[in-house]
Write an enzyme that holds these catalytic residues in place. Structure first.
Site, PDB file in Angstrom:
ATOM      1  N   GLY A 120      -8.197  10.313 -11.387  1.00 56.75           N
ATOM      2  CA  GLY A 120      -8.190  10.069 -10.175  1.00 56.75           C
ATOM      3  C   GLY A 120      -8.718  11.326  -9.406  1.00 56.75           C
ATOM      4  O   GLY A 120      -8.271  12.277  -9.609  1.00 56.75           O
ATOM      5  N   VAL A 168      -6.685  15.898  -6.911  1.00 58.35           N
ATOM      6  CA  VAL A 168      -7.167  15.291  -7.960  1.00 58.35           C
ATOM      7  C   VAL A 168      -5.845  14.922  -8.972  1.00 58.35           C
ATOM      8  O   VAL A 168      -5.036  15.942  -8.883  1.00 58.35           O
ATOM      9  CB  VAL A 168      -7.930  16.489  -8.939  1.00 58.35           C
ATOM     10  CG1 VAL A 168      -8.324  15.948 -10.213  1.00 58.35           C
ATOM     11  CG2 VAL A 168      -8.955  17.158  -8.070  1.00 58.35           C
ATOM     12  N   ASP A 192       5.358   4.228   4.782  1.00 60.86           N
ATOM     13  CA  ASP A 192       4.288   3.705   4.320  1.00 60.86           C
ATOM     14  C   ASP A 192       4.667   2.729   3.035  1.00 60.86           C
ATOM     15  O   ASP A 192       3.705   2.916   1.980  1.00 60.86           O
ATOM     16  CB  ASP A 192       3.367   4.840   4.014  1.00 60.86           C
ATOM     17  CG  ASP A 192       1.987   4.309   3.831  1.00 60.86           C
ATOM     18  OD1 ASP A 192       1.527   3.306   4.442  1.00 60.86           O
ATOM     19  OD2 ASP A 192       1.006   4.960   3.441  1.00 60.86           O
TER      20      ASP A 192
END
Lengths: 426, 378
Positions: free
Chosen positions: B38, B44, B154
């Site tokens: 990803g 990264v 979150d």
């Protein structure tokens, strides 16, 4: 605080020691750094064709001296934080970071002075106290030290690595608020004992009567005790080793005991009444620990002359010439001592940088202490040329040092004075 | 002083901390990066392994460009909290090291799928026992966060990652923070909108662990419905969905709510009382009465009335039949595609979902999380 939780914290896992362990670690760090720099200087000398026998004696700060120096800069860091008007948690975290970092990093490797502002900036980030970097630099300038963004950010990784990427610090002054609130609740007759203890502890009304009797009309006493304990926890506690040796609630109570022994004892008696046999045992043990914190570390009565309860161990105590209060930092004898150590450190680190080792001594004497310089004097391995710039900087440092010595402070004028005038900005 | 990058001279010696650097290099050498799974503007993610044991790990490298003011606060928060939170249901931070150019690398436990993938994959069937298991694991992770004075801020399906053995782990602590002192203001612009509780939409400056419980309640609902329960397309719309589904927040059901900074009645023409069992029973037909009680208690409008993670875990629903599925028997996604997806989850800056390009970003699921963090202290 729940002990099982605390025992998984980085503060416990990585930064809690016995007095002996702590002392050993400091000696080991000093020893490793001395070996490294000695080898490096000798290596340079050999490369320059100087026989080993002709290499001048390499005089490094001892572990004791290093600790005195760091402790002194801790006070400076505290004053800087106050200049920024940062909240207690930012200040306390910055101070804790400094202490932790210099457990495994020697002042021979990096001078504490270079790290005060970077550590303070990092502490604002870890404590969620967002401060834009340009605003930070501008405020720093009003206190004297002129820094660039690079000065602040370049050491960040080194600091983080030295802290082993553990940014969470549990501060005892949060727990202190709990003691304060609970005593007020008792005074108001609203005390609610934990259900498991309800058979032993006095009822809300009994507790209230007992407390009011103790206060004897002095209603402000709880507030005063709280204020004094808080003052100890946001000053002296941050200049000693208590965070390394005790848990946060122990330190909170230790400070409260120092602030008002009678009130603290009353509180513990409520929590651990005599009827509760196992509780009473815990209380006796607990009070011994709290006493140790209060008497050996936090009490304003601890001085250079006090008997040292940790004889032979390198701990941050006034008995070891360590500054544990802001007031002590202006002691002229201590300032002279720290200036001497600073000079010694400067000379030896300078020798490790100079292209011609033989010239090291002469130049070091000329330039004197490292104070006044935010840049340079790292343990660089590069062969930096001695150029006009360096000469100019050295002269400036000397002038600043002389000025500082006149004012009795290796760091420059006191921050409040500097803040008022613009002449302090270098 | 170390020079900034772009200087052609060889990297100067680091300014001190030799021992620290040595330890850093040793840490770095323990891992290899195998392949990239990803990449975003923030980080990264590489799949890698521990050299000595072959155990797979995910290495999240936070890009230098994302660190204009030094190590970013998101990265610091993530490292700070993960270092403290050691729990079976919280993603494990194994190591931290810096690589050349001062890139920050987080070595994380390897996890190959997330709950969002499971919910969205129509080929995967799951039932009440499975939901019970996922919810219990989420609650355990959350309980540990809250017990450690940490708010996750979150919680959403793609932050609930799944290990190859079916263990669920809370991930992405870039928006997390410690409980605040009573007098310090907190930002209300956290939590991806679809999972944001009403108090934050009303701009509350002090809130507590109950924000995470509400978010998880909505994940619970989503697991039952297999679609997001309240997918608002703006903050106003989000409030309207909440008011219509759960009831209109008023002084009667939530004393003090009208004093919150951004309080509005979102559905003036359709004021509803806080919904009760009848509504929940009709909307979530497969749920037992105990399950309904739990869901309702997680989605109470007034945060003070919401259950704590501990209360939720003590719910009768977890004790009644069917028993929660054992983690290793839970439906799984995993494999090739899962790795890429989790790589995507991990690479995100906390609270953001990054699409592959700007156009895609617009319609991307849950993207519109507010990031305008004000840190109070004014």
């Amino acid at each position: 605080m729940d002990d099982t939780i605390y025992s998984t914290s980085t503060q416990h896992r990585l930064f809690t020691f016995t007095p002996k362990q702590l002392s050993d670690l400091r000696y080991a760090t000093n020893k490793a750094a001395i070996e490294k720099i000695t080898e490096s200087i000798k290596h340079r000398a050999a490369a320059a064709g100087i026989a080993e026998a002709d290499v001048e004696e390499i005089d490094c700060p001892t572990a004791e001296e290093e600790l005195k120096l760091v402790a002194y800069y801790c006070v400076k860091c505290m004053q800087l934080s106050d200049h920024f008007q940062f909240p207690s948690n930012v200040k306390a975290t910055a101070l804790t970071f400094l202490h932790r970092l210099y457990l495994t990093t020697s002042t021979l490797t990096v001078h504490p002075k270079k790290l005060l502002l970077p550590i303070l900036y990092l502490a604002t980030k870890t404590e969620n106290h967002y401060t834009p970097i340009n605003a930070f630099i501008a405020t720093a300038a009003t206190a004297g030290p002129k820094v660039t963004k690079e000065d602040l950010l370049d050491p960040e990784f080194t600091i983080a690595m030295g802290l082993r990427w553990a940014f969470q610090v549990w501060h005892p002054f949060r727990g202190l608020e709990g003691i304060f609130l609970e005593l007020n609740a008792i005074a108001a007759g609203r005390y609610q004992p934990p259900a498991s203890k309800s058979t032993f502890v006095p009822s809300a009304s009994e507790a209230k009567i007992a407390l009011l009797e103790l206060l004897a009309g002095d209603v402000d006493r709880i507030g005063r005790a709280h204020g004094e304990a808080r003052r100890l926890l946001t000053t002296t506690a941050l200049l000693t080793d208590v965070y390394f040796l005790y848990t946060p609630p122990q330190i909170s109570f230790g400070a409260f005991l120092e602030a008002d022994r009678e009130l603290a004892t009353f509180y513990l008696d409520i929590k651990f009444p005599d009827a509760d046999v196992s509780g009473k045992k815990s209380k006796t043990k607990l009070i011994a620990v709290l006493d140790e914190i209060a008497r050996n570390h936090l009490s304003p009565g601890v001085s250079k002359e006090s008997q040292n309860p940790y004889a032979g161990l390198l701990l941050q105590l006034p008995q070891n010439g360590i500054t544990t209060s802001v007031a002590m930092a202006v002691d002229p004898a201590l300032v002279r001592e720290v200036t001497r150590i600073d000079k010694k450190l400067y000379r030896v680190t300078k020798r490790d940088q100079d292209p011609v080792p033989a010239g090291g001594k002469k130049k070091a004497e000329e330039t004197g202490s490292a104070s006044g310089s935010q840049s340079g004097n790292g343990n660089g391995n590069g062969n930096r040329k001695y150029d006009k710039d360096e000469e100019r900087r050295a002269k400036k440092r000397r002038l600043e040092r002389e000025k500082a010595e006149r004012e009795g402070d290796v760091f420059g004028a006191s921050l409040s004075e500097v803040g008022k005038s613009t002449t302090g900005a270098s | 002083m170390t020079t900034s990058n772009g200087d052609s001279a060889p990297a100067p010696a680091p300014s001190g901390g030799e021992l620290a650097h040595q330890m850093n290099d040793e840490t770095k050498k323990k891992y290899t990066k195998d392949r990239k799974v990803g990449e975003g503007t923030y980080a990264v993610v590489h799949l890698g392994h521990v050299k000595s044991t072959g155990l797979p790990v995910a290495v999240k490298k936070i890009k230098l460009s994302a660190m204009a003011d030094g190590i970013s606060m998101d990265a610091i928060r993530e490292v700070k909290f993960l270092q403290e939170l050691r729990h079976e249901n919280i993603i494990r931070l194994i190591d931290v090291f810096s690589s050349k150019n001062q890139n920050l690398n987080l070595v994380l436990e390897f996890l190959d799928s997330d709950l969002e993938m499971i919910i969205k994959d129509t080929k995967i069937g799951f039932g009440g026992a499975d939901i019970k298991s996922w919810l219990a694991m989420s609650l355990r992770g959350l309980w540990w966060c809250h017990k450690n004075f940490v708010l996750h801020r979150d919680i959403k399906p793609n932050n609930l990652l799944l290990s190859t053995t079916g263990q669920l782990k809370l991930a992405d602590f870039g928006l997390a923070r410690s409980f605040s002192d009573p007098y310090r203001a907190m930002t209300s612009t956290v939590i991806t909108r679809w999972y944001r509780p009403p108090e934050l939409l009303f701009g509350a400056k002090s809130y507590s662990s109950s924000v995470d419980i509400f978010s998880l309640g909505l994940v619970f609902a989503e697991l039952l419905l297999r679609v997001p329960f309240l997918p608002g397309d703006s903050d106003v719309h989000q409030l309207k969905l909440i008011a219509t589904a759960l009831g209109t927040p008023t002084e009667q059901n939530w004393p003090g709510v009208t004093k919150l900074p951004d309080y509005v009645i979102p559905n003036t023409d359709d004021i509803r009382p806080e919904q009760g069992r009848l509504f929940y029973g009709e909307t979530f037909r497969t749920l037992t009465p105990e399950g309904l009680t739990l869901l309702m208690s997680m989605l109470r409008l007034d945060p003070r009335k919401r259950w704590s993670a501990k209360q939720c875990l003590e719910s009768e629903w977890f004790k009644e039949d069917p028993v929660p599925t054992k983690p290793e028997l839970l439906p799984r996604k995993g494999g090739g595609k899962g790795i890429e997806k989790v790589g995507g989850d991990l690479k995100r800056r906390a609270g953001w979902d990054e699409g592959t390009d700007a156009a895609e970003l617009e319609g991307h699921r849950g993207r519109k999380v507010a990031r305008k963090l004000d840190f109070g202290g004014k």
